[in-house]
Design a protein around this motif. Structure first.
Motif, PDB file in Angstrom:
ATOM      1  N   GLU A  77       0.821  -1.209   0.000  1.00 12.91           N
ATOM      2  CA  GLU A  77       0.000   0.000   0.000  1.00 12.91           C
ATOM      3  C   GLU A  77       0.861   1.268   0.000  1.00 12.91           C
ATOM      4  O   GLU A  77       0.533   2.241  -0.685  1.00 12.91           O
ATOM      5  CB  GLU A  77      -0.929   0.013   1.220  1.00 12.91           C
ATOM      6  CG  GLU A  77      -1.900  -1.148   1.259  1.00 12.91           C
ATOM      7  CD  GLU A  77      -1.394  -2.320   2.094  1.00 12.91           C
ATOM      8  OE1 GLU A  77      -2.212  -3.131   2.525  1.00 12.91           O
ATOM      9  OE2 GLU A  77      -0.158  -2.412   2.301  1.00 12.91           O
ATOM     10  N   PRO A 115      -6.854  -0.160  -6.698  1.00 15.00           N
ATOM     11  CA  PRO A 115      -6.264  -1.472  -6.386  1.00 15.00           C
ATOM     12  C   PRO A 115      -6.186  -2.411  -7.586  1.00 15.00           C
ATOM     13  O   PRO A 115      -5.335  -3.303  -7.617  1.00 15.00           O
ATOM     14  CB  PRO A 115      -7.200  -2.036  -5.310  1.00 15.00           C
ATOM     15  CG  PRO A 115      -7.873  -0.850  -4.720  1.00 15.00           C
ATOM     16  CD  PRO A 115      -8.014   0.131  -5.840  1.00 15.00           C
ATOM     17  N   SER A 121      -0.685  -3.910  -6.181  1.00 13.94           N
ATOM     18  CA  SER A 121      -2.000  -4.378  -5.737  1.00 13.94           C
ATOM     19  C   SER A 121      -2.583  -5.442  -6.661  1.00 13.94           C
ATOM     20  O   SER A 121      -3.112  -6.451  -6.180  1.00 13.94           O
ATOM     21  CB  SER A 121      -2.971  -3.192  -5.618  1.00 13.94           C
ATOM     22  OG  SER A 121      -2.470  -2.202  -4.767  1.00 13.94           O
ATOM     23  N   ILE A 144      -4.117  -6.379   4.704  1.00 15.25           N
ATOM     24  CA  ILE A 144      -3.922  -4.952   4.487  1.00 15.25           C
ATOM     25  C   ILE A 144      -3.201  -4.348   5.681  1.00 15.25           C
ATOM     26  O   ILE A 144      -3.266  -4.863   6.797  1.00 15.25           O
ATOM     27  CB  ILE A 144      -5.243  -4.195   4.228  1.00 15.25           C
ATOM     28  CG1 ILE A 144      -6.213  -4.369   5.401  1.00 15.25           C
ATOM     29  CG2 ILE A 144      -5.886  -4.643   2.930  1.00 15.25           C
ATOM     30  CD1 ILE A 144      -7.477  -3.533   5.250  1.00 15.25           C
ATOM     31  N   LEU A 150       0.225   2.545   7.734  1.00 17.20           N
ATOM     32  CA  LEU A 150       0.350   2.995   6.346  1.00 17.20           C
ATOM     33  C   LEU A 150       0.796   4.453   6.298  1.00 17.20           C
ATOM     34  O   LEU A 150       1.708   4.808   5.537  1.00 17.20           O
ATOM     35  CB  LEU A 150      -0.981   2.813   5.612  1.00 17.20           C
ATOM     36  CG  LEU A 150      -1.029   3.330   4.172  1.00 17.20           C
ATOM     37  CD1 LEU A 150       0.096   2.744   3.326  1.00 17.20           C
ATOM     38  CD2 LEU A 150      -2.384   3.024   3.543  1.00 17.20           C
ATOM     39  N   TYR A 181      -9.018   4.100   0.755  1.00 13.73           N
ATOM     40  CA  TYR A 181      -8.273   3.217  -0.144  1.00 13.73           C
ATOM     41  C   TYR A 181      -8.220   1.792   0.402  1.00 13.73           C
ATOM     42  O   TYR A 181      -8.422   0.817  -0.346  1.00 13.73           O
ATOM     43  CB  TYR A 181      -6.848   3.726  -0.360  1.00 13.73           C
ATOM     44  CG  TYR A 181      -6.002   2.689  -1.067  1.00 13.73           C
ATOM     45  CD1 TYR A 181      -6.189   2.438  -2.428  1.00 13.73           C
ATOM     46  CD2 TYR A 181      -5.068   1.917  -0.373  1.00 13.73           C
ATOM     47  CE1 TYR A 181      -5.460   1.454  -3.073  1.00 13.73           C
ATOM     48  CE2 TYR A 181      -4.342   0.936  -1.017  1.00 13.73           C
ATOM     49  CZ  TYR A 181      -4.539   0.711  -2.366  1.00 13.73           C
ATOM     50  OH  TYR A 181      -3.819  -0.283  -3.001  1.00 13.73           O
ATOM     51  N   LEU A 182      -7.949   1.651   1.686  1.00 12.37           N
ATOM     52  CA  LEU A 182      -7.838   0.319   2.280  1.00 12.37           C
ATOM     53  C   LEU A 182      -9.154  -0.455   2.186  1.00 12.37           C
ATOM     54  O   LEU A 182      -9.155  -1.666   1.977  1.00 12.37           O
ATOM     55  CB  LEU A 182      -7.382   0.433   3.741  1.00 12.37           C
ATOM     56  CG  LEU A 182      -5.953   0.955   3.936  1.00 12.37           C
ATOM     57  CD1 LEU A 182      -5.683   1.229   5.419  1.00 12.37           C
ATOM     58  CD2 LEU A 182      -4.930  -0.027   3.385  1.00 12.37           C
ATOM     59  N   PHE A 185      -9.275  -1.726  -1.352  1.00 13.42           N
ATOM     60  CA  PHE A 185      -8.324  -2.826  -1.538  1.00 13.42           C
ATOM     61  C   PHE A 185      -8.846  -4.098  -0.871  1.00 13.42           C
ATOM     62  O   PHE A 185      -8.778  -5.190  -1.437  1.00 13.42           O
ATOM     63  CB  PHE A 185      -6.960  -2.427  -0.976  1.00 13.42           C
ATOM     64  CG  PHE A 185      -5.829  -3.354  -1.349  1.00 13.42           C
ATOM     65  CD1 PHE A 185      -5.909  -4.187  -2.450  1.00 13.42           C
ATOM     66  CD2 PHE A 185      -4.664  -3.377  -0.582  1.00 13.42           C
ATOM     67  CE1 PHE A 185      -4.855  -5.030  -2.798  1.00 13.42           C
ATOM     68  CE2 PHE A 185      -3.610  -4.206  -0.910  1.00 13.42           C
ATOM     69  CZ  PHE A 185      -3.699  -5.034  -2.012  1.00 13.42           C
TER      70      PHE A 185
END
Length: 337
Positions: A77, A115, A121, A144, A150, A181-182, A185
């Motif tokens: 990430e 992702p 990713s 993650i 991160l 974002y996480l 993903f």
């Protein structure tokens, strides 16, 4: 009742009765991709999805852990947010070599990564898909990096912690952006075939942040992540490093996750505080690295006797950990009744 490895883990995560606890090593920060396994593959196990899937299968075969987990690092990430990464080799873990941003505003100024297309990713997603196509009865765990870890892989950690005090609203905005974002993903990993998502946030410790900052900056983000993962039908595991004893009250606010703890935490006491929340851990990783198999078996037996729902290493495993010690752990759990 006979359980497949997948059925057993999913039942535990759903707080249902099983014949015995699963014994797993999720991947990500808590990966069992040791040098003994990696040296049998080309050095592209962090960037080639086919090789990554084969390594995950080799880990399960050679250690006895009851899952398949990818990736084998915590740099995926951060790389898509501009940090430079050295992928290492069979004897050296991937690491951040240069931060991707010098100020908070620069993180949010970037377009939110995709992702499916950005960085490595897609490698993770393809590896999960490969594994899902070949293993119906084995749980596939996607991984993650937690929001705090991160953030401190994208910007200098000392500067970031200073800004928590000086510009808390900006920090919260960045963490919310990274969490968005996480979530994406994690959802993509589930769509690719992951049954469980493990979230490791080793920088978000009580020792580093303190209880008040943990409640303010960490709990809302982890709660959102777990909720979003739960909506996909997948299970969630949250790992917190260090002495999380002072954080247990706050961790109760994360609904729907199994909580994984470091070896410094007394899991029996943690279970008393957490009530019905499943607990995972916490076999000492230094013991796994240098200890005798008999001590490892004894440690596992103590955890089993305490009713710990999932047996697992307490933190990241050394690359030099002997396979015999990992096998001693998994055999001890599999033989327990």
């Amino acid at each position: 009742m006979n359980f497949t490895e997948k059925a057993r883990l999913k039942a535990v995560l759903a707080k249902k009765q099983v014949d015995r606890p699963p014994v797993i090593c999720p991947g990500g920060m808590m990966s069992a991709a040791t040098t003994a396994i990696l040296r049998n593959f080309a050095d592209d196990f962090h960037s080639n999805p086919v090789v990554m899937a084969e390594v995950a299968e080799a880990i399960r075969l050679n250690t006895g852990f009851e899952n398949l987990g990818v990736p084998f690092c915590m740099t995926v990430e951060a790389e898509v947010f501009g940090s430079a990464v050295d992928l290492g080799n069979a004897g050296v873990e991937p690491c951040i070599t240069e931060y991707g941003a010098k100020e908070l505003a620069a993180i949010i100024a970037r377009p939110l990564p995709d992702p499916s297309n950005d960085g490595r990713s897609p490698v993770i997603l393809s590896a999960i898909s490969e594994l899902a196509s070949r293993h119906r009865d084995v749980p596939i765990i996607g991984n993650i990096t937690g929001p705090i870890s991160l953030a401190t892989s994208i910007i200098d950690p000392l500067w970031f912690f200073r800004l928590m005090r000086k510009k808390p609203e900006e920090v919260l905005a960045v963490l919310d952006y990274l969490t968005t974002y996480l979530v994406r993903f994690a959802r993509e990993q589930v769509a690719a075939g992951a049954d469980v998502i493990a979230i490791a946030d080793p920088t978000a410790t009580g020792e580093i942040l303190g209880g008040a900052n943990f409640r303010r900056f960490v709990i809302p983000m982890l709660s959102r992540l777990v909720q979003e993962i739960g909506q996909t039908g997948a299970g969630a595991i949250v790992h917190i490093c260090g002495d999380a004893t002072v954080l247990l009250g706050s961790l109760q606010e994360i609904h729907g996750a199994t909580l994984s703890f470091d070896s410094i935490v007394n899991l029996s006491k943690a279970k008393t505080v957490l009530g019905s929340i499943p607990v995972m851990g916490n076999v000492n990783t230094q013991m796994l690295h240098t200890g005798e198999p008999q001590r490892i078996v004894q440690n596992a037996g103590n955890l089993l006797a305490q009713g710990i729902e999932i047996i697992a290493p307490a933190c990241g495993i050394s690359l030099a950990t002997p396979q015999t010690n990992l096998i001693a752990l998994t055999n001890a759990v599999k033989g327990w009744r």
